[in-house]
Write a protein that holds these residues in place. Structure first.
Motif, PDB file in Angstrom:
ATOM      1  N   HIS A 194       0.841  -1.203   0.000  1.00  0.00           N
ATOM      2  CA  HIS A 194       0.000   0.000   0.000  1.00  0.00           C
ATOM      3  C   HIS A 194       0.876   1.253   0.000  1.00  0.00           C
ATOM      4  CE1 HIS A 194      -3.434   2.556   0.599  1.00  0.00           C
ATOM      5  NE2 HIS A 194      -2.867   3.089   1.656  1.00  0.00           N
ATOM      6  N   GLU A 195       1.946   1.247   0.761  1.00  0.00           N
ATOM      7  CA  GLU A 195       2.861   2.393   0.773  1.00  0.00           C
ATOM      8  C   GLU A 195       3.515   2.604  -0.589  1.00  0.00           C
ATOM      9  OE1 GLU A 195       5.774   2.130   3.863  1.00  0.00           O
ATOM     10  OE2 GLU A 195       4.263   1.697   5.388  1.00  0.00           O
ATOM     11  N   TRP A 196       3.791   1.524  -1.289  1.00  0.00           N
ATOM     12  CA  TRP A 196       4.491   1.591  -2.572  1.00  0.00           C
ATOM     13  C   TRP A 196       3.577   1.869  -3.762  1.00  0.00           C
ATOM     14  CZ3 TRP A 196       7.851  -3.461  -2.152  1.00  0.00           C
ATOM     15  CH2 TRP A 196       8.904  -3.240  -1.256  1.00  0.00           C
ATOM     16  N   CYS A 197       2.295   1.633  -3.636  1.00  0.00           N
ATOM     17  CA  CYS A 197       1.394   1.718  -4.796  1.00  0.00           C
ATOM     18  C   CYS A 197       1.286   3.156  -5.285  1.00  0.00           C
ATOM     19  CB  CYS A 197       0.017   1.171  -4.436  1.00  0.00           C
ATOM     20  SG  CYS A 197      -1.167   1.339  -5.786  1.00  0.00           S
ATOM     21  N   PHE A 198       1.787   3.414  -6.483  1.00  0.00           N
ATOM     22  CA  PHE A 198       1.773   4.747  -7.069  1.00  0.00           C
ATOM     23  C   PHE A 198       0.347   5.286  -7.203  1.00  0.00           C
ATOM     24  CE2 PHE A 198       5.509   2.943  -9.653  1.00  0.00           C
ATOM     25  CZ  PHE A 198       6.433   3.268  -8.665  1.00  0.00           C
ATOM     26  N   ILE A 199      -0.574   4.429  -7.591  1.00  0.00           N
ATOM     27  CA  ILE A 199      -1.940   4.879  -7.837  1.00  0.00           C
ATOM     28  C   ILE A 199      -2.629   5.217  -6.512  1.00  0.00           C
ATOM     29  CG2 ILE A 199      -4.140   4.360  -8.972  1.00  0.00           C
ATOM     30  CD1 ILE A 199      -1.668   4.510 -10.869  1.00  0.00           C
ATOM     31  N   ALA A 200      -2.498   4.353  -5.505  1.00  0.00           N
ATOM     32  CA  ALA A 200      -3.111   4.627  -4.198  1.00  0.00           C
ATOM     33  C   ALA A 200      -2.548   5.910  -3.596  1.00  0.00           C
ATOM     34  CB  ALA A 200      -2.902   3.453  -3.247  1.00  0.00           C
ATOM     35  N   ASN A 201      -1.279   6.187  -3.859  1.00  0.00           N
ATOM     36  CA  ASN A 201      -0.662   7.414  -3.354  1.00  0.00           C
ATOM     37  C   ASN A 201      -1.107   8.652  -4.130  1.00  0.00           C
ATOM     38  OD1 ASN A 201       0.967   6.470  -1.195  1.00  0.00           O
ATOM     39  ND2 ASN A 201       2.323   5.539  -2.678  1.00  0.00           N
ATOM     40  N   SER A 202      -1.857   8.464  -5.205  1.00  0.00           N
ATOM     41  CA  SER A 202      -2.268   9.575  -6.060  1.00  0.00           C
ATOM     42  C   SER A 202      -3.734   9.966  -5.890  1.00  0.00           C
ATOM     43  CB  SER A 202      -2.027   9.211  -7.532  1.00  0.00           C
ATOM     44  OG  SER A 202      -0.671   8.922  -7.756  1.00  0.00           O
ATOM     45  N   VAL A 203      -4.488   9.210  -5.115  1.00  0.00           N
ATOM     46  CA  VAL A 203      -5.911   9.498  -4.975  1.00  0.00           C
ATOM     47  C   VAL A 203      -6.188  10.162  -3.630  1.00  0.00           C
ATOM     48  CG1 VAL A 203      -6.607   7.655  -6.552  1.00  0.00           C
ATOM     49  CG2 VAL A 203      -6.472   7.185  -4.091  1.00  0.00           C
ATOM     50  N   ASN A 204      -7.322  10.865  -3.545  1.00  0.00           N
ATOM     51  CA  ASN A 204      -7.648  11.607  -2.332  1.00  0.00           C
ATOM     52  C   ASN A 204      -8.772  10.960  -1.527  1.00  0.00           C
ATOM     53  OD1 ASN A 204      -9.822  12.144  -3.929  1.00  0.00           O
ATOM     54  ND2 ASN A 204      -9.717  14.371  -3.753  1.00  0.00           N
ATOM     55  N   PHE A 205      -8.876   9.656  -1.609  1.00  0.00           N
ATOM     56  CA  PHE A 205      -9.868   8.914  -0.836  1.00  0.00           C
ATOM     57  C   PHE A 205      -9.189   7.670  -0.279  1.00  0.00           C
ATOM     58  CE2 PHE A 205     -10.299   7.881  -5.338  1.00  0.00           C
ATOM     59  CZ  PHE A 205     -10.087   6.503  -5.334  1.00  0.00           C
ATOM     60  N   PRO A 206      -9.746   7.074   0.768  1.00  0.00           N
ATOM     61  CA  PRO A 206      -9.103   5.899   1.355  1.00  0.00           C
ATOM     62  C   PRO A 206      -9.176   4.675   0.446  1.00  0.00           C
ATOM     63  CG  PRO A 206     -10.988   6.624   2.703  1.00  0.00           C
ATOM     64  CD  PRO A 206     -10.898   7.536   1.520  1.00  0.00           C
ATOM     65  N   VAL A 207      -8.080   3.947   0.421  1.00  0.00           N
ATOM     66  CA  VAL A 207      -8.014   2.646  -0.241  1.00  0.00           C
ATOM     67  C   VAL A 207      -7.724   1.639   0.876  1.00  0.00           C
ATOM     68  CG1 VAL A 207      -6.865   1.215  -1.971  1.00  0.00           C
ATOM     69  CG2 VAL A 207      -7.153   3.671  -2.377  1.00  0.00           C
ATOM     70  N   ARG A 208      -8.741   0.880   1.238  1.00  0.00           N
ATOM     71  CA  ARG A 208      -8.616  -0.083   2.334  1.00  0.00           C
ATOM     72  C   ARG A 208      -8.328  -1.474   1.782  1.00  0.00           C
ATOM     73  NH1 ARG A 208     -12.430  -1.476   5.422  1.00  0.00           N
ATOM     74  NH2 ARG A 208     -14.229  -1.006   4.141  1.00  0.00           N
ATOM     75  N   HIS A 209      -7.839  -2.333   2.676  1.00  0.00           N
ATOM     76  CA  HIS A 209      -7.500  -3.702   2.300  1.00  0.00           C
ATOM     77  C   HIS A 209      -8.150  -4.663   3.269  1.00  0.00           C
ATOM     78  CE1 HIS A 209      -4.234  -1.020   1.073  1.00  0.00           C
ATOM     79  NE2 HIS A 209      -4.329  -1.686  -0.058  1.00  0.00           N
ATOM     80  N   ASP A 210      -8.835  -5.630   2.743  1.00  0.00           N
ATOM     81  CA  ASP A 210      -9.440  -6.707   3.525  1.00  0.00           C
ATOM     82  C   ASP A 210      -8.847  -7.996   2.958  1.00  0.00           C
ATOM     83  OD1 ASP A 210     -11.002  -8.410   5.007  1.00  0.00           O
ATOM     84  OD2 ASP A 210     -12.846  -7.988   3.898  1.00  0.00           O
ATOM     85  N   ALA A 211      -7.607  -8.265   3.324  1.00  0.00           N
ATOM     86  CA  ALA A 211      -6.866  -9.367   2.726  1.00  0.00           C
ATOM     87  C   ALA A 211      -7.006 -10.654   3.537  1.00  0.00           C
ATOM     88  CB  ALA A 211      -5.385  -8.991   2.618  1.00  0.00           C
ATOM     89  N   VAL A 212      -6.974 -11.760   2.840  1.00  0.00           N
ATOM     90  CA  VAL A 212      -6.941 -13.078   3.453  1.00  0.00           C
ATOM     91  C   VAL A 212      -5.773 -13.824   2.835  1.00  0.00           C
ATOM     92  CG1 VAL A 212      -8.149 -15.277   3.751  1.00  0.00           C
ATOM     93  CG2 VAL A 212      -9.440 -13.126   3.852  1.00  0.00           C
ATOM     94  N   VAL A 213      -4.904 -14.362   3.692  1.00  0.00           N
ATOM     95  CA  VAL A 213      -3.756 -15.128   3.221  1.00  0.00           C
ATOM     96  C   VAL A 213      -3.870 -16.538   3.779  1.00  0.00           C
ATOM     97  CG1 VAL A 213      -1.247 -15.316   3.180  1.00  0.00           C
ATOM     98  CG2 VAL A 213      -2.317 -13.045   3.167  1.00  0.00           C
ATOM     99  N   THR A 214      -3.734 -17.519   2.897  1.00  0.00           N
ATOM    100  CA  THR A 214      -3.733 -18.924   3.301  1.00  0.00           C
ATOM    101  C   THR A 214      -2.531 -19.611   2.675  1.00  0.00           C
ATOM    102  OG1 THR A 214      -5.143 -19.542   1.431  1.00  0.00           O
ATOM    103  CG2 THR A 214      -6.260 -19.037   3.513  1.00  0.00           C
TER     104      THR A 214
END
Length: 156
Positions: free
Chosen positions: A134-154
């Motif tokens: 999330h810190e590295w994502c160029f696009i997420a760093n360019s928008v003015n709204f929250p980008v949340r993550h609901d991740a599941v790892v198995t």
């Protein structure tokens, strides 16, 4: 890998039905996006805005850009953390609110990556890699709204 990167594309309106924009209902919202060396992308507006639902709209493309950027950043973060990802699937969603005056804005995007890693011992590091991605994502760093993550790892 510091530097400035430039991107170019051509957007061509293809929706003239013979009378141009003589009236709000008199033209199609069809657009062709072109980048040299890549297949054309057929776009339109979203269906509520008189668009063609079979074509990509700007809202679809923004959601896709956020999802793909996180995915690619995540894979890189996993490599650096020694995590072997064997599958990744995201069910992303976004909320856009109109203001009633002809404008609107995205208020949130939620990414729901489902990740499978090679070994159970990698799960904690794989979960942590989402924060770095999330810190590295160029696009997420360019928008003015929250980008949340609901991740599941198995594990496989």
């Amino acid at each position: 890998m510091n530097g400035v990167h430039h991107y170019r594309l051509q957007a061509t309106w293809t929706g003239d039905r013979g009378t141009g924009t003589s009236g709000y209902r008199d033209y199609s919202r069809d657009v062709t996006l072109s980048i040299e060396g890549k297949p054309d992308l057929l776009g339109s507006s979203d269906r509520p805005f008189r668009g063609d639902r079979s074509r990509w709209n700007p809202e679809d493309m923004l959601l896709g850009a956020l999802s793909q950027c996180h995915l690619l950043s995540y894979l890189h973060a996993c490599v650096r953390a020694g995590v072997v990802v064997v599958a990744y699937h995201d069910e992303a969603s976004g909320t856009m609110v109109e203001d009633g005056a002809g404008a609107g804005r995205f208020t949130e995007v939620v990414l729901r990556p489902r990740v499978v890693v090679a070994e159970e011992s990698m799960i904690a590091r794989a979960e942590d890699a989402h924060l770095l991605a999330h810190e590295w994502c160029f696009i997420a760093n360019s928008v003015n709204f929250p980008v949340r993550h609901d991740a599941v790892v198995t594990a496989r």
